[in-house]
Design an enzyme around this catalytic site. Structure first.
Site, PDB file in Angstrom:
ATOM      1  N   ILE A 474       0.741  -1.221  -0.069  1.00  0.00           N
ATOM      2  CA  ILE A 474       0.038   0.090   0.119  1.00  0.00           C
ATOM      3  C   ILE A 474       0.843   1.265   0.106  1.00  0.00           C
ATOM      4  O   ILE A 474       0.388   2.333  -0.501  1.00  0.00           O
ATOM      5  CB  ILE A 474      -1.140   0.056   1.221  1.00  0.00           C
ATOM      6  CG1 ILE A 474      -1.881  -1.224   0.985  1.00  0.00           C
ATOM      7  CG2 ILE A 474      -1.750   1.239   1.557  1.00  0.00           C
ATOM      8  CD1 ILE A 474      -2.425  -1.758   2.328  1.00  0.00           C
ATOM      9  N   ASP A 475       2.135   1.190   0.715  1.00  0.00           N
ATOM     10  CA  ASP A 475       2.772   2.398   0.655  1.00  0.00           C
ATOM     11  C   ASP A 475       3.530   2.720  -0.730  1.00  0.00           C
ATOM     12  O   ASP A 475       3.193   3.865  -1.043  1.00  0.00           O
ATOM     13  CB  ASP A 475       3.998   2.123   1.871  1.00  0.00           C
ATOM     14  CG  ASP A 475       4.511   3.279   2.408  1.00  0.00           C
ATOM     15  OD1 ASP A 475       3.880   4.353   2.262  1.00  0.00           O
ATOM     16  OD2 ASP A 475       5.352   3.010   3.243  1.00  0.00           O
TER      17      ASP A 475
END
Length: 733
Positions: A474-475
């Site tokens: 997600i980062d």
């Protein structure tokens, strides 16, 4: 597509500039390429900063002044002799030249232009950037032990690895897990064994010092389970004295406690192959004894009393005893079926380049596990896996060979694109378009393990590495989307489609509490960390402030600041602020990173700069600014509160602090002026910065990372925003 060890793809593009030139000589000293600092500033050794740093380095101005009194004064940082601290107090580095107004702006613009040129020179012809990813010598030691186990260790690899390992040894005979850190027992034992494999005799002074230190700390018996597993492979430790890890756990359904999906993806990929190794209990002939690493060779594993039954430790110790009994009576057909199921799980997750998850630790255990099940070295799976490990090696100028735990091209490329765009590079510049093209091709469009918790969610994320379709994170996805929105691409429809997929996937990966973890949604079970086996670092992936902040910032730039899902993320971030005004940094060191991530996200999402949370954060950053004008935070802050916000100034951490202060409206403050001046003064003539300190985090305290491109991309981003202002928000839709 595969990368060569110098970070190029082997094409005809420009040769990388010396962004990764920092290396260690055989004697352990730091050596760099020929470029010299533009303004010489002595580097302070990592150690406890002076207690005077507890007060603001300069009086806060504007809104910060009113909030400063609300921030508790930071504790005096331990000097030499403090428990857990092995370094003397750091010498105070000279302050950056006092610059203001037009002179400061001119210095910032000059530094920014140099940095842009340096970063552009390091781009690969295919469009990506990749800096070295430096961790610790356990990677190199375990690589040699794997080769010894498989019977493929050769003299050239051994000598190059030993040269690197010797060069990392500290004067007291130990090895640390980060630059300037204290000696680490596990790293020291593994490095010592690797050097024994390389032929270093135990009576050699550097070996004798290491062995004596190990014995003083309890010997092999006091090491982590992972270290003892490596030793058990050669009979240096008994399998009976290791925790049980039954392969039958592969059958546990996702709703059952301690199923494999309760573990973070990095731990899951490691534990599954180790269940096979634990069941097989192989022992290769030991090439030598290790009696010198035991406190009492006659009793290498002294008995340990059980913890009280009413405690978590006591409960899981008794569970381990029950599993030992089960081992004796486990139905053989069931055990064989479980191992075969685990093997299928492993093979199905091998990436196109032969690796597993793009990281080294699962790869070595997967190769051992498959080999134990009859996969010979000529099997395509084994051949590809071994070839992938060779691509993790970085060969240095002195002949040393450093093994990277992972490679970070997607992360490095999106951060580089953001930095260049914020520094004023035209959005249709060929370098940015090439970067966007490469990133677009890297989008993951098939389901992975994350779909177990989010079935039905269409894919669309990005991973960290060259090859890792199973575990997008997600980062990376949030930062890639922020990067793509800064590029004027000749095919805007292609970009728009990729962005829509990425935003949809990211929103779908929101955890139940409104925040985001790195790889999975709702990976929050507390049980895995309690297992006797899991003493090697964090093994779950709960939401974190830094990842949530990057997502919130991305959503704000997509015009979704008012979306209820974004507002839940904002509310979670506000609730997670520390009393001192900072935020914990899960994937970067530490509170400086967390705060540098969250403040720009909150202001992008519409929080006014006068909001109390923003003011407390700005005041805290001012209070921990170093006397030289920079910011730094030692990894010991993960264990000792007095280290929070304390450490020798680094380029990346100074940039993170500046990004937060600029977002908080403090451009004209004395703190920002001093920070910008520090960056300008410490820049090298070639446009780069030196940074031997580790400012990246794998597992808080337990596994630390020096991303060699951090020292370039974050200072450039900060200088760009100082010169050109904050990026406009809400242009994505």
């Amino acid at each position: 597509m595969t990368a060569t060890t110098d970070g190029s793809a082997g094409g005809t593009g420009p040769a990388p500039a010396p962004t990764d030139a920092l290396h260690r000589t055989a004697g352990g000293s730091t050596a760099t390429a020929t470029a010299e600092p533009a303004t010489a500033v002595p580097t302070a050794e990592p150690a406890a900063p002076a207690a005077a740093h507890g007060a603001p380095a300069t009086a806060p101005t504007g809104p910060v002044a009113s909030a400063a009194s609300a921030v508790p004064a930071a504790s005096a940082v331990p000097a030499a002799g403090h428990p857990g601290s092995t370094a003397p107090a750091a010498p105070t580095a000279p302050a950056a030249p006092a610059l203001a107004g037009a002179d400061l702006l001119a210095a910032a613009e000059t530094a920014m232009r140099r940095s842009v040129d340096h970063l552009l020179a390091g781009q690969d012809a295919e469009g990506w950037w990749k800096g070295d990813l430096e961790t610790n010598v356990t990677m190199d030691a375990e690589d040699l032990l794997l080769r010894q186990f498989l019977g493929i260790r050769d003299d050239a690899t051994t000598e190059a690895a030993a040269l690197f390992i010797r060069g990392e040894q500290r004067g007291d005979g130990t090895w640390a897990t980060f630059h300037g850190g204290p000696g680490d027992l596990n790293a020291t034992v593994e490095a010592y064994v690797a050097l024994r494999l390389a032929g270093d005799p135990p009576e050699a002074p550097h070996m004798a010092r290491a062995a004596a230190w190990v014995r003083e700390r309890g010997g092999i018996a006091a090491t982590r389970v992972f270290t003892r597993i490596w030793l058990a492979l050669f009979g240096w430790w008994k399998w009976d004295d290791l925790p049980e890890l039954p392969p039958e756990m592969i059958y546990l359904p996702p709703w059952f406690p301690l199923n494999i999906h309760d573990f973070g993806q990095w731990a899951r990929q490691t534990i599954v192959p180790l269940t096979i190794v634990s069941a097989k209990r192989p022992v290769r002939p030991a090439p030598f004894a290790l009696d010198e690493l035991h406190t009492d060779p006659r009793r290498p594993c002294p008995p340990r009393p059980l913890a009280p039954a009413g405690t978590w430790d006591g409960l899981f110790q008794r569970l381990d005893r029950a599993l030992r009994h089960y081992r004796r009576f486990a139905p053989r057909p069931l055990r064989r079926a479980a191992m075969n199921a685990a093997a299928r799980w492993i093979v199905e997750r091998q990436e196109n380049d032969g690796c597993w998850g793009g990281i080294q630790p699962p790869a070595v255990y997967s190769l051992i596990a498959l080999h134990l099940l009859g996969y010979d070295l000529g099997h395509p799976v084994m051949r590809a896996g071994l070839a992938s490990l060779d691509r993790f090696a970085v060969h240095r100028e002195d002949g040393a060979r450093m093994v990277e735990a992972c490679q970070s091209p997607v992360w490095d490329t999106c951060l580089a694109a953001i930095a260049l765009a914020d520094a004023g590079l035209p959005p249709d510049h060929p370098a940015l378009v090439r970067a966007a093209d490469w990133l677009l091709a890297e989008q993951v469009v098939r389901p992975g393990d994350w779909a177990v918790r989010r079935p039905g969610l269409p894919p669309g994320g990005w991973a960290f590495e060259f090859h890792n379709d199973t575990y997008p994170d997600i980062d990376d996805t949030a930062e890639v989307l922020l990067a793509l929105r800064r590029v004027r691409h000749p095919d805007p429809a292609r970009v728009e489609a990729a962005v829509r997929r990425g935003v949809r996937w990211t929103l779908g990966m929101q955890s139940g509490d409104g925040a985001w973890g790195a790889f999975d949604a709702d990976n929050t079970s507390r049980l895995p960390n309690r297992l006797p086996f899991c003493d090697f670092g964090e093994v779950v992936d709960p939401p974190s402030a830094d990842v949530t902040a990057h997502v919130v910032e991305m959503l704000a730039h997509e015009g979704l600041a008012a979306d209820p899902r974004t507002r839940r993320g904002v509310a979670w971030l506000l609730a997670e602020q520390e009393p001192r005004g900072s935020w914990f940094g899960r994937w970067g060191v530490n509170h400086v990173y967390g705060t540098g991530s969250v403040v720009p996200a909150l202001t992008a999402a519409g929080l006014p700069r006068s909001h109390p949370a923003i003011r407390r954060a700005a005041a805290w950053l001012v209070s921990v600014q170093n006397e030289d004008g920079g910011w730094g935070e030692d990894l010991r802050s993960y264990r000792e509160e007095e280290w929070i916000g304390r450490g020798a100034s680094t380029a990346s951490q100074t940039a993170w602090a500046l990004l937060a202060l600029l977002a908080a409206g403090e451009r004209e403050s004395a703190a920002v002026a001093r920070g910008v001046a520090w960056l300008a003064a410490t820049q090298r003539a070639d446009g780069s910065w030196d940074e031997p300190y580790f400012t990246g985090t794998g597992f808080p305290w337990d596994f630390s990372i020096n991303y060699h491109l951090y020292r370039q991309v974050f200072p450039l981003t900060a200088l760009g925003r100082y010169v050109h202002g904050e990026p406009a928000v809400g242009k994505g839709r």
